[in-house]
Design an enzyme around this catalytic site. Structure first.
Site: not given
Length: 417
Positions: A190, A108, A113-115, A51-53
């Site tokens: 949510g 990140s 973040e570990p994922q 989602c970020n790159r």
């Protein structure tokens, strides 16, 4: 052949562009095959798309970068000029440094973040399984992942949680140590509660109940985690069966009162309840925190922890730079060693070819009755001429061109004065 890290991320591109460039998971395999076939000189490739790159790691001739840019623009149906304004590119050692930062979580949006390390591993495993990865990217992935692991181990970059959801679960683990025999009651359905459920599931929580005003939303989220969905009206009764309560409903009024919690504590025979109220306005009456055997934390308590942890991670990120540089230099050094080994192997093979050819000539002469002494003389002379021919040609050319660097190397290799 050079190593290129080519892509865009949350720093260089808005989410609207990232969405269009991202590769759907079910198309990654075909994209890997296509890029190695369609782009001249791309012999190896791996694609990291989150989602970020979106990043392509390639073994490619530097002058062919424009072809890679054209392929990506065409494949993702994005105008080339729009794409180029957001693209970054790193070569060789800089590519290794970048990949280490990415895998360690230092690049990140949520620092540390570990994922992302698992996502990097999966990207390279897919490339390996499809035959899109050779010796160059194999070395890059091994060195980078080992260095990233060292960064996370030695610096503790991921030790302190910096999201409210993760901080809440980490605090629960500090209270109970082991969550595998605990049950959690989550109020709301949510994004925040979804992230809380994900973190609890990763910790092996024994079971979860998800309560929401709209039961359909609770059911949809509960289905992902094998949890039990209930209406908010069932919360007072459900409290007694849960050790952890995390609330984020968006309700204008509290949904958990002091009386309900007090009754639950009596029914639990004073077994403690850990409660986190992430909502604003609050979902849990503040007076609940006055009860014995209740550990109640608010969003402000978590925010202070998150901010301090973010500061600590920034300090850890600074201390990781030496490890990143060390890992990148290790990649370049190992790459040079392997290139030298390939050259040495080729040099030996050429010499063995010469040896085999001259030996065949000698054996043929012996079979034809040529005296052994004459055969041996011709064999030694032939081997000598063939083996020194190429170095002699190179030495003469270096002398004519004034290549003192090559002449000095020649002297060093052959021990000449």
């Amino acid at each position: 052949m050079a190593i290129l890290a080519y892509g865009l991320n949350y720093r260089t591109a808005p989410i609207e562009l990232r969405e269009r460039v991202a590769f759907p998971e079910d198309t990654l395999g075909s994209a890997l095959v296509e890029v190695t076939q369609a782009v001249p000189s791309v012999t190896e490739a791996a694609i990291l798309s989150t989602c970020n790159r979106t990043e392509l790691y390639c073994a490619i001739e530097p002058e062919r970068e424009s072809a890679l840019a054209e392929w990506l623009a065409a494949h993702r149906a994005v105008p080339a000029d729009e794409l180029q304004s957001a693209i970054y590119r790193y070569w060789d050692q800089d590519a290794a440094s970048h990949l280490i930062r990415v895998a360690a979580g230092l690049d990140s949006q949520v620092l540390g973040e570990p994922q992302i390390m698992g996502q990097v591993k999966s990207a390279y495993e897919l490339a390996r399984n499809l035959g899109a990865m050779g010796s160059e990217l194999n070395l890059l992935s091994q060195v980078a992942l080992n260095a990233a692991k060292q960064v996370r181990t030695d610096t503790g970059i991921g030790r302190n949680p910096i999201s409210v959801a993760y901080a809440a679960v980490t605090m629960a683990k500090q209270i109970f140590t082991d969550l595998t025999h605990k049950r959690a009651l989550l109020l709301g359905a949510g994004d925040t509660i979804k992230r809380v459920a994900e973190h609890l599931a990763e910790q092996g929580i024994d079971g979860m109940t998800i309560a929401n005003r709209t039961v359909a939303n609770a059911e949809a989220l509960a289905a992902r985690f094998s949890a039990q969905p209930v209406q908010l009206s069932a919360v007072p009764k459900a409290l007694r069966d849960h050790d952890i309560v995390i609330a984020s409903t968006g309700s204008a009024l509290p949904v958990v009162g002091k009386g309900a919690v007090e009754a639950a504590i009596r029914q639990r025979r004073h077994r403690p309840i850990f409660m986190v109220d992430i909502a604003v306005p609050r979902d849990i009456e503040p007076e609940v925190g006055e009860l014995p055997d209740v550990y109640l934390y608010s969003i402000d308590d978590l925010s202070a922890i998150v901010e301090e942890n973010r500061r600590q991670r920034l300090l850890e990120a600074d201390s990781a730079e030496a490890l990143i540089d060390q890992g990148a230099r290790r990649f370049i050094a190992e790459r040079r060693v392997r290139q030298g080994q390939r050259m040495l192997r080729q040099y030996r093979e050429n010499a063995e070819d010469v040896q085999a050819a001259e030996l065949e000539k000698a054996l043929k002469s012996l079979r034809n009755g040529t005296p052994p002494e004459a055969v041996l003389t011709r064999l030694s002379e032939g081997l000598t001429r063939k083996l020194i021919h190429q170095p002699t040609v190179a030495l003469r050319a270096a002398s004519a061109e004034g290549r003192m660097d090559l002449l000095e190397a020649f002297k060093s290799v052959y021990g000449l004065d």
